[in-house]
Design an enzyme around this catalytic site. Structure first.
Site: not given
Length: 498
Positions: A189, A383
């Protein structure tokens, strides 16, 4: 599988991918259990109608033997199996360590020869104020320093992606690999490792700033001197991992974060992150431009303390997001320069999932981040953050996928580009779970049959365009001006249990 479509409804279709197990190719670079995976993938394809899979392609596995000694053999075998079954692939360029985060059940460190550099120079890693190192990803401070057998960190990532392209060219050409998600930090990330469980962080702690390695310290001191404040240092009053905001000088009401010094630090800290993403996505774009593939980057869903005036948990992670400052639109603007997709998380969460003290607001956070990306003209995928098997989470995912529901006359105003389900496991196939999962896929597909031709639902992949311009500080400042979010319906019009 016989197919039956309504062409207008098909324009509401959101493709569904399933994330493969973390250790599908193990730390020894072996694809250990192809038979079980093939059985599971066949069921996902034939019974549930999923569109594809997402898979971590671990740097720590591929380049483990030494600099530029790449071994793609196991991944080629895995990808060929997936292709044979008629599934698409979202490939993550995973430049981080697996292990130490939520759901990490295997340990895959970054390459040993890189860690050997860290043994002599631990400042290559992100570091908190106490001097504790986080070894899951290299510090932004070494992005452009040739410390790794003559290469910079950015060159390590770039060379790896070039090798991936060369070795997987046939699968990209065949339209099997459709997305390249570029890892830009811990857990893949774009963020700092501000809330590491391995160092004792527990939810909903504020986390800690991670910029105290010597390279980032030097960078900050130079920036402060240039701004006419050579006396400014990195924060000393921002507390520790599990503090509450009000217990710190930095995040309390009228604390350091609203002072001139605090604003300068937060601007520097968050801009370093955005320019880090910009540089590496720029390299990825150079490598994949002209190929029919999407570029993507993942942003973390830091939903706790979102309702605190300081947004402390977001700030320590590098997202300079306040009620009067937009922390996500600048990231979306950066992605737009490279024709990138923003991949977000925590789509399944509701505000009521956590205790009141967490000041958690995942619904508002998702609404904000998706809106800002759409306002910048880029696509958004996403997600679930935690394992999810129930109707409540699935219905929330469906709402976020089409915030204003299905448009019976064609493309809806708001629609996510894709959804990736976390993650493939035996639990998914337990009878009740699998029945509900099949319904989730069906509803994501707007009650249409599986469609293998992405052009029919408006997702034809065109050759990746070359990055269009240099990101500037002015771009970031402009995008940081507050703006509203789009309106969401109160619930989805296509429930899995409706």
């Amino acid at each position: 599988m016989a197919t039956n479509y309504n062409e207008k409804l098909l324009l509401n279709y959101v493709p569904v991918y399933v994330m493969l197990p973390l250790g599908v190719v193990n730390v020894e670079n072996v694809f250990a259990d192809p038979e079980t995976l093939e059985t599971q993938l066949k069921r996902l394809k034939e019974e549930a109608g999923v569109d594809g899979v997402m898979v971590d392609v671990w740097w720590g596995i591929i380049e483990s033997k030494g600099p530029k000694q790449y071994d793609w053999t196991a991944y080629k075998t895995l990808f060929q199996l997936i292709a044979r079954l008629g599934l698409k692939i979202q490939a993550i360029m995973s430049f981080h360590q697996c292990g130490g985060n939520v759901g990490d059940i295997v340990t895959i460190p970054i390459p040993q020869w890189v860690r050997d550099v860290g043994d002599n120079d631990p400042d290559i890693y992100y570091t908190n104020r106490k001097g504790t190192r986080d070894i899951e990803y290299l510090s932004i401070g070494v992005d452009n320093l040739p410390l790794f057998a003559g290469r910079t960190a950015v060159q390590l990532y770039s060379d790896y992606m070039s090798s991936f392209k060369e070795n997987m060219a046939d699968l990209i050409e065949a339209g099997v690999i459709v997305d390249i998600e570029v890892g830009l930090g811990p857990a893949g990330e774009l963020r700092y490792p501000s809330y590491p469980q391995s160092q004792g962080w527990v939810f909903p702690g504020i986390g800690e700033f991670q910029c105290y390695d010597k390279y980032l310290k030097k960078d900050f001191k130079e920036a402060a001197a240039k701004a006419g404040h050579p006396e400014w240092d990195l924060p000393e009053d921002a507390g520790e991992y599990n503090d509450k905001p009000e217990e710190t000088g930095f995040f309390k009401k009228d604390g350091t974060y609203v002072s001139e010094k605090g604003k300068f630090f937060m601007t520097w800290y968050s801009n370093k992150l955005i320019f880090h993403g910009d540089q590496i996505l720029g390299e990825a774009n150079k490598i994949f431009a002209g190929l029919k593939v999407n570029l993507a980057a993942k942003v973390s869903g830091i939903h706790w303390l979102y309702n605190h005036h300081s947004h402390a948990a977001e700030l320590t992670a590098g997202y300079y997001n306040l009620f009067k400052r937009d922390g996500y639109r600048p990231i979306a603007r950066m992605l737009s320069k490279h024709y990138g997709i923003l991949n977000f998380t925590c789509l399944e969460m509701k505000d009521t999932d956590n205790t009141a003290e967490a000041l958690s607001a995942p619904q508002e956070l998702v609404q904000e981040v998706l809106s800002k990306a759409w306002k910048e003209g880029i696509e958004v995928a996403g997600e679930n953050a935690l394992e999810t098997y129930g109707a409540k989470g699935y219905n929330q995912i469906l709402l976020n996928a089409r915030p204003n529901g299905v448009n019976p006359n064609g493309k809806p105003k708001l629609r996510m580009y894709g959804f990736t389900y976390l993650r493939l496991s035996d639990t998914v196939f337990q009878e009740n779970n699998f029945e509900l999962f099949k319904k989730l896929v069906r509803k994501m597909h707007a009650d249409q049959d599986y469609c293998g031709d992405a052009a029919k639902y408006g997702h034809e992949i065109v050759p990746l365009k070359t990055s269009n311009s240099q990101l500037t500080l002015e771009d970031i400042a402009d995008a940081a001006q507050p703006s509203g979010a789009f309106k969401w319906d109160s619930e989805t019009d296509l429930k899995v249990d409706g």
